[in-house]
Design a protein around this motif. Structure first.
Motif, mmCIF file in Angstrom:
data_model
loop_
_atom_site.group_PDB
_atom_site.id
_atom_site.type_symbol
_atom_site.label_atom_id
_atom_site.label_comp_id
_atom_site.label_asym_id
_atom_site.label_seq_id
_atom_site.Cartn_x
_atom_site.Cartn_y
_atom_site.Cartn_z
ATOM 1 N N ALA A 278 21.279 4.439 76.201
ATOM 2 C CA ALA A 278 22.122 3.255 76.017
ATOM 3 C C ALA A 278 21.918 2.644 74.636
ATOM 4 O O ALA A 278 22.881 2.221 73.979
ATOM 5 N N ILE A 279 20.677 2.614 74.167
ATOM 6 C CA ILE A 279 20.401 2.067 72.831
ATOM 7 C C ILE A 279 21.061 2.942 71.765
ATOM 8 O O ILE A 279 21.692 2.438 70.826
ATOM 9 N N ARG A 280 20.926 4.251 71.886
ATOM 10 C CA ARG A 280 21.520 5.161 70.899
ATOM 11 C C ARG A 280 23.039 5.020 70.855
ATOM 12 O O ARG A 280 23.648 5.022 69.783
ATOM 13 N N GLU A 281 23.650 4.914 72.025
ATOM 14 C CA GLU A 281 25.113 4.905 72.090
ATOM 15 C C GLU A 281 25.719 3.572 71.687
ATOM 16 O O GLU A 281 26.800 3.544 71.088
ATOM 17 N N SER A 282 25.069 2.467 72.011
ATOM 18 C CA SER A 282 25.688 1.154 71.811
ATOM 19 C C SER A 282 24.960 0.267 70.812
ATOM 20 O O SER A 282 25.473 -0.783 70.427
ATOM 21 N N CYS A 283 23.783 0.664 70.408
ATOM 22 C CA CYS A 283 22.973 -0.220 69.573
ATOM 23 C C CYS A 283 22.222 0.579 68.514
ATOM 24 O O CYS A 283 21.156 0.175 68.074
ATOM 25 N N GLY A 284 22.805 1.724 68.135
ATOM 26 C CA GLY A 284 22.093 2.635 67.252
ATOM 27 C C GLY A 284 22.366 2.439 65.774
ATOM 28 O O GLY A 284 22.516 1.313 65.289
ATOM 29 N N ASP A 285 22.453 3.553 65.071
ATOM 30 C CA ASP A 285 22.552 3.519 63.610
ATOM 31 C C ASP A 285 23.892 2.978 63.131
ATOM 32 O O ASP A 285 24.947 3.240 63.722
ATOM 33 N N LYS A 286 23.821 2.249 62.021
ATOM 34 C CA LYS A 286 25.021 1.834 61.296
ATOM 35 C C LYS A 286 25.193 2.792 60.132
ATOM 36 O O LYS A 286 24.232 3.098 59.431
ATOM 37 N N ARG A 287 26.415 3.263 59.898
ATOM 38 C CA ARG A 287 26.653 4.267 58.864
ATOM 39 C C ARG A 287 27.718 3.785 57.883
ATOM 40 O O ARG A 287 28.576 2.973 58.227
ATOM 41 N N ASP A 288 27.645 4.339 56.648
ATOM 42 C CA ASP A 288 28.644 3.985 55.643
ATOM 43 C C ASP A 288 29.870 4.868 55.809
ATOM 44 O O ASP A 288 29.980 5.645 56.773
ATOM 45 N N GLU A 289 30.786 4.803 54.832
ATOM 46 C CA GLU A 289 32.065 5.505 54.968
ATOM 47 C C GLU A 289 31.938 7.019 54.937
ATOM 48 O O GLU A 289 32.849 7.738 55.365
ATOM 49 N N ILE A 290 30.809 7.545 54.451
ATOM 50 C CA ILE A 290 30.650 9.003 54.426
ATOM 51 C C ILE A 290 29.580 9.478 55.412
ATOM 52 O O ILE A 290 29.167 10.634 55.377
ATOM 53 N N GLY A 291 29.143 8.574 56.270
ATOM 54 C CA GLY A 291 28.253 8.972 57.353
ATOM 55 C C GLY A 291 26.776 8.790 57.125
ATOM 56 O O GLY A 291 25.969 9.140 57.987
ATOM 57 N N ASN A 292 26.374 8.228 55.980
ATOM 58 C CA ASN A 292 24.952 7.999 55.738
ATOM 59 C C ASN A 292 24.486 6.750 56.484
ATOM 60 O O ASN A 292 25.180 5.724 56.486
ATOM 61 N N VAL A 293 23.300 6.828 57.086
ATOM 62 C CA VAL A 293 22.773 5.672 57.798
ATOM 63 C C VAL A 293 22.333 4.605 56.805
ATOM 64 O O VAL A 293 21.777 4.904 55.755
ATOM 65 N N THR A 294 22.592 3.347 57.132
ATOM 66 C CA THR A 294 22.230 2.240 56.250
ATOM 67 C C THR A 294 21.449 1.153 56.986
ATOM 68 O O THR A 294 20.947 0.219 56.358
ATOM 69 N N GLY A 295 21.362 1.247 58.304
ATOM 70 C CA GLY A 295 20.676 0.221 59.085
ATOM 71 C C GLY A 295 21.034 0.369 60.548
ATOM 72 O O GLY A 295 21.430 1.455 60.995
ATOM 73 N N PHE A 296 20.928 -0.716 61.287
ATOM 74 C CA PHE A 296 21.237 -0.691 62.715
ATOM 75 C C PHE A 296 22.434 -1.582 63.034
ATOM 76 O O PHE A 296 22.669 -2.590 62.359
ATOM 77 N N ARG A 297 23.174 -1.187 64.034
ATOM 78 C CA ARG A 297 24.342 -1.957 64.457
ATOM 79 C C ARG A 297 23.920 -3.309 65.017
ATOM 80 O O ARG A 297 22.902 -3.420 65.708
ATOM 81 N N ALA A 298 24.713 -4.312 64.697
ATOM 82 C CA ALA A 298 24.391 -5.665 65.171
ATOM 83 C C ALA A 298 24.949 -5.920 66.576
ATOM 84 O O ALA A 298 24.415 -6.729 67.329
ATOM 85 N N ASP A 299 26.039 -5.225 66.929
ATOM 86 C CA ASP A 299 26.694 -5.473 68.225
ATOM 87 C C ASP A 299 26.077 -4.575 69.297
ATOM 88 O O ASP A 299 26.454 -3.435 69.461
ATOM 89 N N CYS A 300 25.097 -5.101 69.987
ATOM 90 C CA CYS A 300 24.394 -4.328 71.005
ATOM 91 C C CYS A 300 24.879 -4.717 72.396
ATOM 92 O O CYS A 300 24.307 -5.604 73.041
#
Length: 263
Positions: A174-196
């Protein structure tokens, strides 16, 4: 025509004409060789300049990607810091503890952009690059394993293994699917999603949090994990500084004068 005149001069024993015509031939060959060398040198200069520009573009791309990677590890470290504070709290929020404990185990990696460098090496044109770039060993960046080392250390972390062995699989998913990595426009991770928005009951959060809190080895492992995260962030910061210097060398305008054997 010149050869015919030399032949006629030989028959007439006109040695002055022979000497002059021979000198003209030798001078013509010499000038032709020099002109050919100059043209080849100019072509090498242009090719070296083009290589330097392409390498600078590749490295600028890597600077952007590694900056995103550094930001990601900063977010992972923030989660680790929050986890440590929650573990020391008398009544930590179960959901916050579990999410941050899991996020503190995350990792990412990045490989150098090698296409231009591999082309230069395979064609034996390293010597066409700016001398300072070659002599100072900047080419070693393209075999750099800084980001890979950070990922390997994270994967081998006893804290990561302990947390992922403790938190139930359904909550991890559930964490991976709804609260996981935030990515930029080309798919690189930049942090974590705020909307969990996690579909996990209060009871499930409480049970998972209690399992973490009751493990006496979790906090010691987390302390060791901080050391790995600190090394990763420090190495990436140093790498970014070095890449900025490499761009300065590539854009200095000075290129090599000759080819070097492939390494």
């Amino acid at each position: 025509m010149i050869l015919r005149r030399i032949s006629d001069a030989f028959r007439k024993q006109d040695w002055f004409t022979v000497a002059v015509e021979t000198l003209i031939v030798v001078l013509g060959v010499f000038l032709g060789i020099q002109l050919g060398n100059w043209n080849e040198g100019q072509a090498d200069m242009r090719r070296g300049s083009a290589y330097a520009q392409r390498l600078a573009i590749d490295i600028r791309t890597d600077i952007r990607d590694r900056s995103n990677l550094l930001a990601y590890y900063e977010a992972v470290n923030d989660s680790a810091e929050r986890t440590a504070a929650l573990l020391a709290s008398s009544s930590p929020d179960p959901r916050e503890l579990v999410v941050n404990a899991y996020r503190a185990t995350e990792y990412a990696t990045h490989q150098p952009t090698r296409s231009t460098w591999d082309e230069i090496v395979s064609s034996g044109d390293i010597g066409l690059l700016p001398p300072d770039f070659v002599e100072d060993g900047w080419g070693s960046y393209f075999t750099d394993i800084t980001a890979n080392n950070a990922a390997q250390n994270a994967l081998a972390s006893s804290y990561r293994q302990r947390v992922r062995r403790t938190i139930p699989h359904e909550i991890q998913r559930a964490i991976r699917e709804s609260c996981g990595d935030k990515r930029d426009e080309i798919g690189n991770v930049t942090g974590f999603r705020a909307d969990c928005n996690l579909d996990v009951s209060d009871e499930e959060w409480a049970t998972a949090a209690e399992a973490l809190l009751s493990d006496p080895e979790l906090l010691p492992d987390l302390r060791l994990h901080f050391s790995n995260l600190s090394s990763a962030r420090g190495d990436l910061t140093g790498s970014l500084y070095s890449l900025q210097q490499a761009i300065g060398v590539l854009e200095s305008g000075s290129t090599g004068a000759k080819r070097a054997p492939a390494e």
